[in-house]
Design an enzyme around this catalytic site. Structure first.
Site, short mmCIF file in Angstrom:
data_model
loop_
_atom_site.label_atom_id
_atom_site.label_comp_id
_atom_site.label_asym_id
_atom_site.label_seq_id
_atom_site.Cartn_x
_atom_site.Cartn_y
_atom_site.Cartn_z
N SER A 9 0.85 -1.20 0.00
CA SER A 9 0.00 0.00 0.00
C SER A 9 0.88 1.24 0.00
CB SER A 9 -0.89 0.00 1.25
OG SER A 9 -1.54 1.24 1.42
N TYR A 54 -1.88 -0.29 10.48
CA TYR A 54 -1.92 -0.64 9.06
C TYR A 54 -0.66 -0.15 8.36
CZ TYR A 54 -3.69 -1.29 4.32
OH TYR A 54 -3.84 -1.69 3.01
N LYS A 86 2.27 -2.58 6.57
CA LYS A 86 2.63 -2.49 5.16
C LYS A 86 4.10 -2.08 4.98
CE LYS A 86 -1.24 -3.84 3.41
NZ LYS A 86 -1.32 -5.15 2.70
#
Length: 246
Positions: free
Chosen positions: A138, A151, A155
């Site tokens: 991402s 998150y 990533k």
């Protein structure tokens, strides 16, 4: 530029919805035999109805032992192409991050990628024919986003895992790369970014002025899996309309 995976076997995780589902279907259209992995049986059933040639595997990748049993080489067969797409995201402000959410996110977004890749890469190495692995990362790996503490961290870890995999597996002609999209207009993406005011906070930072469509990501995955990228290894490919360039 035509891409063919005739005679190749592919495994896609998180294949029930969104990018994973579209990738599995695209691989079939390009001639690959595809194994689709997700934890939701209903999603697999609908996928097989749409494309009967896909082989479904229902397993929770956060469960190490169950994943071992479901994805052994002698169960799913030899795999030439792997797409690690399965992931979870639960947004929390930094000061409210819980240990439970931290552990759950790292278990799925990082640990499961390592585990599935180990299972597949061991088979690739033993057969001596090489292979290709693409991890779905991402833009959040490279840019801090509000309420995305865990998150973003998962990533970022995935990007470095990709690099180390590329380093260590390259000697066996196994290429490993990641694709790093901006917001993607999956069903969930459209729902989460349907408010125009909210959407403008992100699209105003994207030079192309729009979010990514699922096909934008899938086409990049297919390229990185294919022999057209035979000398591409260890890269993080942004599919972000220029977000990270600014």
């Amino acid at each position: 530029m035509e891409i063919s995976f005739a005679g190749k076997r592919a495994l896609v995780t998180g294949a029930g919805k969104g990018i994973g589902r579209a990738t599995a279907l695209a691989l079939v259209r390009c001639g690959a035999e595809v194994t689709a992995v997700t934890r939701t049986r209903a999603d697999l059933d609908s996928l097989v109805l749409e494309c009967p040639s896909i082989r479904p595997v229902c397993v929770d990748l956060a469960n190490w032992d169950a994943t071992d049993a479901a994805l052994r080489d002698d169960v799913v067969g030899p795999i030439d192409l792997l797409v690690n797409n399965a992931a979870c995201a639960s947004l929390q402000p930094f000061l409210e991050v819980t240990p439970e959410e931290f552990d759950r996110s790292f278990s799925v977004n990082v640990k499961a990628v390592l585990h599935v890749s180990q299972l597949v890469a061991r088979g690739m190495r033993s057969r001596g024919r090489g292979g290709a692995i693409v991890n779905i990362s991402s833009q959040a790996s490279k840019c801090a986003l509000q309420d995305h503490t865990v998150y973003c961290a998962t990533k970022a870890a995935l990007d470095m895992l990709t690099k180390v995999m590329a380093l260590e597996l390259g000697a066996h002609q196994i290429r490993v790369n990641s694709v790093n999209p901006t917001v993607v207009m999956t069903e969930m993406g459209r729902l989460g970014w349907s408010d125009p005011a909210k959407a403008r906070t992100m699209t105003s930072r994207i030079p192309l002025g729009r979010f990514a469509e699922v096909e934008d990501v899938v086409n990049s995955v297919l390229f990185l899996l294919s022999d057209k990228s035979a000398m591409t290894n260890g890269v993080a490919l942004p599919v972000d309309g220029g977000f990270l360039a600014c």
